[in-house]
Design a protein around this motif. Structure first.
Motif, PDB file in Angstrom:
ATOM      1  N   LEU A 169       0.832  -1.195   0.000  1.00 13.18           N
ATOM      2  CA  LEU A 169       0.000   0.000   0.000  1.00 13.18           C
ATOM      3  C   LEU A 169       0.871   1.251   0.000  1.00 13.18           C
ATOM      4  O   LEU A 169       1.945   1.257   0.601  1.00 13.18           O
ATOM      5  CB  LEU A 169      -0.877   0.049   1.252  1.00 13.18           C
ATOM      6  N   VAL A 170       0.388   2.291  -0.650  1.00 11.41           N
ATOM      7  CA  VAL A 170       0.969   3.616  -0.502  1.00 11.41           C
ATOM      8  C   VAL A 170      -0.043   4.422   0.293  1.00 11.41           C
ATOM      9  O   VAL A 170      -1.202   4.543  -0.096  1.00 11.41           O
ATOM     10  CB  VAL A 170       1.257   4.284  -1.862  1.00 11.41           C
ATOM     11  N   VAL A 171       0.411   4.933   1.442  1.00  9.15           N
ATOM     12  CA  VAL A 171      -0.459   5.681   2.339  1.00  9.15           C
ATOM     13  C   VAL A 171       0.034   7.122   2.368  1.00  9.15           C
ATOM     14  O   VAL A 171       1.202   7.379   2.651  1.00  9.15           O
ATOM     15  CB  VAL A 171      -0.443   5.078   3.761  1.00  9.15           C
ATOM     16  N   ASP A 172      -0.859   8.043   2.049  1.00  6.57           N
ATOM     17  CA  ASP A 172      -0.535   9.473   2.044  1.00  6.57           C
ATOM     18  C   ASP A 172      -1.090  10.084   3.324  1.00  6.57           C
ATOM     19  O   ASP A 172      -2.302  10.048   3.553  1.00  6.57           O
ATOM     20  CB  ASP A 172      -1.151  10.126   0.805  1.00  6.57           C
ATOM     21  N   VAL A 173      -0.179  10.618   4.145  1.00  5.53           N
ATOM     22  CA  VAL A 173      -0.542  11.123   5.472  1.00  5.53           C
ATOM     23  C   VAL A 173      -0.152  12.593   5.567  1.00  5.53           C
ATOM     24  O   VAL A 173       0.919  12.988   5.093  1.00  5.53           O
ATOM     25  CB  VAL A 173       0.216  10.325   6.569  1.00  5.53           C
ATOM     26  N   ARG A 174      -1.000  13.382   6.193  1.00  3.32           N
ATOM     27  CA  ARG A 174      -0.607  14.761   6.475  1.00  3.32           C
ATOM     28  C   ARG A 174       0.608  14.705   7.392  1.00  3.32           C
ATOM     29  O   ARG A 174       0.588  13.998   8.412  1.00  3.32           O
ATOM     30  CB  ARG A 174      -1.754  15.522   7.119  1.00  3.32           C
ATOM     31  N   PRO A 175       1.699  15.402   7.042  1.00  2.00           N
ATOM     32  CA  PRO A 175       2.965  15.264   7.779  1.00  2.00           C
ATOM     33  C   PRO A 175       2.844  15.447   9.294  1.00  2.00           C
ATOM     34  O   PRO A 175       3.506  14.739  10.056  1.00  2.00           O
ATOM     35  CB  PRO A 175       3.856  16.337   7.158  1.00  2.00           C
ATOM     36  N   GLU A 176       1.976  16.331   9.746  1.00  3.04           N
ATOM     37  CA  GLU A 176       1.850  16.545  11.199  1.00  3.04           C
ATOM     38  C   GLU A 176       1.206  15.352  11.915  1.00  3.04           C
ATOM     39  O   GLU A 176       1.297  15.218  13.138  1.00  3.04           O
ATOM     40  CB  GLU A 176       1.079  17.843  11.509  1.00  3.04           C
ATOM     41  N   PHE A 177       0.560  14.444  11.168  1.00  3.25           N
ATOM     42  CA  PHE A 177      -0.056  13.258  11.752  1.00  3.25           C
ATOM     43  C   PHE A 177       0.813  12.005  11.593  1.00  3.25           C
ATOM     44  O   PHE A 177       0.440  10.934  12.071  1.00  3.25           O
ATOM     45  CB  PHE A 177      -1.436  12.998  11.118  1.00  3.25           C
TER      46      PHE A 177
END
Length: 106
Positions: free
Chosen positions: A22-30
């Protein structure tokens, strides 16, 4: 379905393993909280994390398609996760014979 057919069907599923990437895109602060959330989950392994961009490459191993889908949904529901994309999926019918780095596991 006969009892024999039901037993055969169940035993063949027991020896399978679903392997997904999987490629998971996360907001950097989270990113720290998402990485912490993965720690107790069986079969979830972060292979690569790019902190500034918030992208993760995650390997998911599960016994059934349902387990794979459920974990995918759990990841997608985490606070700060913007998207989850499955880029690879394979059903390994004989996981005990799987080869790791050129060495047979069994």
């Amino acid at each position: 379905m006969s009892r024999w057919a039901d037993h055969f069907d169940r035993s063949s599923r027991d020896s399978e393993m679903n392997i997904s990437s999987l490629v998971v895109d996360v907001r950097p602060e989270f990113l720290p909280s998402v990485l912490s959330a993965f720690e107790p989950w069986p079969g979830v392994e972060v292979q690569r994390a790019s902190g500034p961009e918030g992208k993760l490459i995650v390997i998911l191993e599960a016994e059934t398609d349902k387990d794979t889908a459920d974990t995918f949904s759990r990841i997608n529901a985490l606070e700060g996760v913007m998207s989850v994309a499955m880029v690879y999926h394979r059903i390994e019918s004989e996981p005990e014979k799987e080869v790791f780095h050129g060495i047979h596991a069994a």
